[in-house]
Design a protein around this motif. Structure first.
Motif, PDB file in Angstrom:
ATOM      1  N   SER A 115      56.813  51.932  13.833  1.00  0.00           N
ATOM      2  CA  SER A 115      57.261  51.464  15.147  1.00  0.00           C
ATOM      3  C   SER A 115      56.878  52.466  16.225  1.00  0.00           C
ATOM      4  N   GLY A 116      57.027  52.051  17.484  1.00  0.00           N
ATOM      5  CA  GLY A 116      56.794  52.968  18.588  1.00  0.00           C
ATOM      6  C   GLY A 116      57.718  54.170  18.520  1.00  0.00           C
ATOM      7  N   GLU A 117      58.968  53.929  18.128  1.00  0.00           N
ATOM      8  CA  GLU A 117      59.928  55.034  18.021  1.00  0.00           C
ATOM      9  C   GLU A 117      59.546  56.000  16.910  1.00  0.00           C
ATOM     10  N   GLU A 118      59.007  55.478  15.802  1.00  0.00           N
ATOM     11  CA  GLU A 118      58.561  56.368  14.732  1.00  0.00           C
ATOM     12  C   GLU A 118      57.368  57.206  15.181  1.00  0.00           C
ATOM     13  N   PHE A 119      56.465  56.601  15.934  1.00  0.00           N
ATOM     14  CA  PHE A 119      55.320  57.370  16.446  1.00  0.00           C
ATOM     15  C   PHE A 119      55.792  58.428  17.443  1.00  0.00           C
ATOM     16  N   ARG A 134      56.591  53.001  26.490  1.00  0.00           N
ATOM     17  CA  ARG A 134      57.880  53.622  26.804  1.00  0.00           C
ATOM     18  C   ARG A 134      58.171  54.760  25.828  1.00  0.00           C
ATOM     19  N   ALA A 135      57.855  54.561  24.542  1.00  0.00           N
ATOM     20  CA  ALA A 135      58.057  55.620  23.545  1.00  0.00           C
ATOM     21  C   ALA A 135      57.097  56.783  23.785  1.00  0.00           C
ATOM     22  N   LEU A 136      55.849  56.474  24.136  1.00  0.00           N
ATOM     23  CA  LEU A 136      54.886  57.535  24.455  1.00  0.00           C
ATOM     24  C   LEU A 136      55.361  58.343  25.654  1.00  0.00           C
ATOM     25  N   ARG A 137      55.888  57.673  26.651  1.00  0.00           N
ATOM     26  CA  ARG A 137      56.388  58.368  27.845  1.00  0.00           C
ATOM     27  C   ARG A 137      57.472  59.381  27.460  1.00  0.00           C
ATOM     28  N   ARG A 138      58.392  58.973  26.584  1.00  0.00           N
ATOM     29  CA  ARG A 138      59.458  59.900  26.161  1.00  0.00           C
ATOM     30  C   ARG A 138      58.878  61.094  25.410  1.00  0.00           C
ATOM     31  N   ALA A 139      57.905  60.841  24.527  1.00  0.00           N
ATOM     32  CA  ALA A 139      57.307  61.937  23.759  1.00  0.00           C
ATOM     33  C   ALA A 139      56.577  62.905  24.679  1.00  0.00           C
ATOM     34  N   MET A 140      55.846  62.367  25.652  1.00  0.00           N
ATOM     35  CA  MET A 140      55.117  63.243  26.573  1.00  0.00           C
ATOM     36  C   MET A 140      56.071  64.060  27.426  1.00  0.00           C
ATOM     37  N   LYS A 141      57.177  63.469  27.840  1.00  0.00           N
ATOM     38  CA  LYS A 141      58.154  64.225  28.616  1.00  0.00           C
ATOM     39  C   LYS A 141      58.693  65.395  27.798  1.00  0.00           C
ATOM     40  N   HIS A 142      58.945  65.164  26.516  1.00  0.00           N
ATOM     41  CA  HIS A 142      59.427  66.243  25.651  1.00  0.00           C
ATOM     42  C   HIS A 142      58.392  67.359  25.569  1.00  0.00           C
TER      43      HIS A 142
END
Length: 299
Positions: A216-220, A258-266
């Motif tokens: 899933s996007g969240e797993e990625f 949306r999941a990529l955005r969260r990962a990049m912010k981290h």
């Protein structure tokens, strides 16, 4: 049993290598590697959103075409919003069909990495003359559109023949990203010199993760974050390279974006601790280091 070997590089255990710093005294280089690809309609190769290995169809062609029509533009905006450089692994035949993509890349000043003519084909099925022609046609098209010839190569499907490295070095390429054998760059032998291998992840890569393994996007997102956090920790001892590999027809889907955005912010909360860069800049830096620093460079 006699093992077949490639003789392109020697074994180099990580703990035995010289320690050096990236620019600014940083130890972790971070690259966002974006693959912009074009496919043949109802013909050739191409992945499917639901069933790996599915035959080519109107549906899966349109799903991939979404990336160039929509998903890529979401990604451009995200890179702008986050103020990050990107490198684009670019099929040369895409530029005739989607020239506006080239205009946006030029405006951003991003790096272009040669990625063959199209991902409807693999170069490891070709003889030497045909493969040399593929490399030449790709190089000429990208140079015409962007004004500068690309310095790096990523083959479609990361596929190589026994002479690919020789042909690329002879065509003037300085680095490749088809050999995911390391978290540091290393030099590879060719019949007329050497070529640098720059790390490129096939693990933190949305295509095998979300298409073939159906994550899933969240797993990625979790994969991106865990890979980054661990490499940042490991980089206290040595210089390392983190790459996140993206495809606009996959991660450009809004719920995955949306999941990529969260990962990049981290990741970017650590902006002061990392070298936010491109594969070409990594290769350029490595060529200036003293002999013996990068594995395979001699002493």
């Amino acid at each position: 049993m006699q093992l077949t070997t490639h003789n392109r590089y020697g074994y180099s255990p990580l703990d035995s290598r010289p320690v050096y710093d990236w620019p600014g005294g940083k130890r972790l280089a971070v690259c966002f590697c974006n693959n912009i690809e074009i496919f043949s309609f109802l013909d050739g190769l191409g992945s499917d959103s639901a069933s790996p290995g599915a035959p080519q169809s109107t549906r899966n062609f349109a799903w991939r075409d979404y990336g160039n029509r929509v998903g890529q533009w979401y990604l451009f905006d995200l890179f702008d919003e986050m103020n990050v450089p990107a490198s684009h692994n670019l099929n040369s035949m895409l530029l005739d069909a989607c020239p506006e993509i080239a205009v946006r890349i030029r405006a951003r000043g991003d790096e272009v990495v040669a990625h063959g003519r199209t991902n409807a084909e693999r170069q490891d099925t070709l003889g030497e003359d045909d493969e040399a022609r593929l490399i030449r046609e790709t190089t000429e098209t990208l140079t015409t559109f962007f004004g500068d010839r690309p310095s790096g190569w990523l083959g479609p499907y990361l596929a190589q023949t026994p002479v690919t490295l020789d042909l690329l070095q002879e065509a003037g390429y300085g680095y490749v990203m088809d050999w995911p054998a390391d978290d540091q760059p290393f030099w590879m032998r060719t019949r007329r010199g050497r070529i640098l291998s720059v790390p490129y992840s096939i693990e933190v890569n949305d295509s095998p993760a979300m298409v073939f393994r159906q994550h899933s996007g969240e797993e990625f997102e979790r994969m991106m974050i865990d890979q980054f956090d661990e490499l940042l920790h490991q980089s206290k001892k040595r210089p390392l390279v983190y790459t996140a590999v993206l495809h606009p027809f996959i991660v450009g889907q809004p719920y995955r974006l949306r999941a990529l955005r969260r990962a990049m912010k981290h990741i970017l909360r650590h902006r002061d601790e990392i070298w936010l860069t491109t594969p070409g800049a990594i290769a350029s830096f490595c060529t200036r280091l003293p002999a013996g620093t990068i594995p395979g460079s001699g002493r």
